[in-house]
Design an enzyme around this catalytic site. Structure first.
Site, PDB file in Angstrom:
ATOM      1  N   GLU A 104      -3.849  -4.086   1.538  1.00  0.00           N
ATOM      2  CA  GLU A 104      -5.238  -3.633   1.565  1.00  0.00           C
ATOM      3  C   GLU A 104      -5.299  -2.302   0.842  1.00  0.00           C
ATOM      4  OE1 GLU A 104      -4.589  -6.188   5.143  1.00  0.00           O
ATOM      5  OE2 GLU A 104      -3.652  -4.270   4.602  1.00  0.00           O
ATOM      6  N   TYR A 116      -2.492  -1.849  -9.104  1.00  0.00           N
ATOM      7  CA  TYR A 116      -2.245  -3.158  -8.517  1.00  0.00           C
ATOM      8  C   TYR A 116      -2.648  -4.278  -9.483  1.00  0.00           C
ATOM      9  CZ  TYR A 116      -1.672  -0.523  -4.151  1.00  0.00           C
ATOM     10  OH  TYR A 116      -1.246   0.354  -3.189  1.00  0.00           O
TER      11      TYR A 116
END
Length: 167
Positions: A104, A116
């Site tokens: 998360e 990411y």
């Protein structure tokens, strides 16, 4: 050269300092030390010139790895070390059977989101009011093939030595 290796009890103070410098609601030193006894937890640290400059914690359950926390010391950010550390963590997770990874990230943390995305993480969900300190939501990200990501980022491996051993 950066070295990525499993976290030991001797690293907890340095990891805790990075944790408090990086997060509004840091894990306690006791919680971090407790992860060393957690059979599914795998924490790695990144050293540069003998000092811990970053860490990544994850839980590996069967074919999935879940990143619990990842941070680079503030005075070492902006050098690509977070990306190097995450690729090393993926390799470490794969050595324990993980094929995919999830995490998360705060909906406003675009720097981390960009990193990411560069490593193949895709948004697969959203958690409303996930962060209790601000009420902010979290993007739920998945990388469904961490071995491919490690292979595609092999150039980063020249900058670290991963010592994969059970903790």
């Amino acid at each position: 050269m950066n070295i990525v290796r499993p976290m030991t009890k001797a690293d907890v103070d340095a990891v805790y300092l990075i944790e408090t410098q990086s997060f509004r609601s840091p894990w306690s030193k006791h919680s971090l030390a407790g992860e060393l006894k957690n059979r599914v937890a795998h924490y790695v640290v990144m050293e540069r010139d003998g000092e811990v400059i970053g860490y990544c914690g994850m839980w590996v359950l069967f074919e999935e790895a879940h990143i619990t926390n990842i941070a680079i010391r503030p005075d070492h950010r902006g050098n690509g070390y977070g990306k190097q550390l995450l690729v090393a963590a993926m390799e470490h997770a794969a050595s324990f059977g993980a094929e995919m990874m999830t995490l998360e990230v705060r909906e406003t943390n675009t720097v981390a989101q960009n990193m990411y995305a560069q490593l193949g993480f895709l948004q697969q969900g959203f958690r409303k009011r996930y962060y209790s300190d601000t009420g902010e939501g979290a993007l739920l990200l998945w990388n469904r093939n961490i071995l491919e990501t490690v292979e595609n980022n092999a150039c980063l491996k020249e900058t670290y030595l991963l010592q994969s051993k059970p903790l």
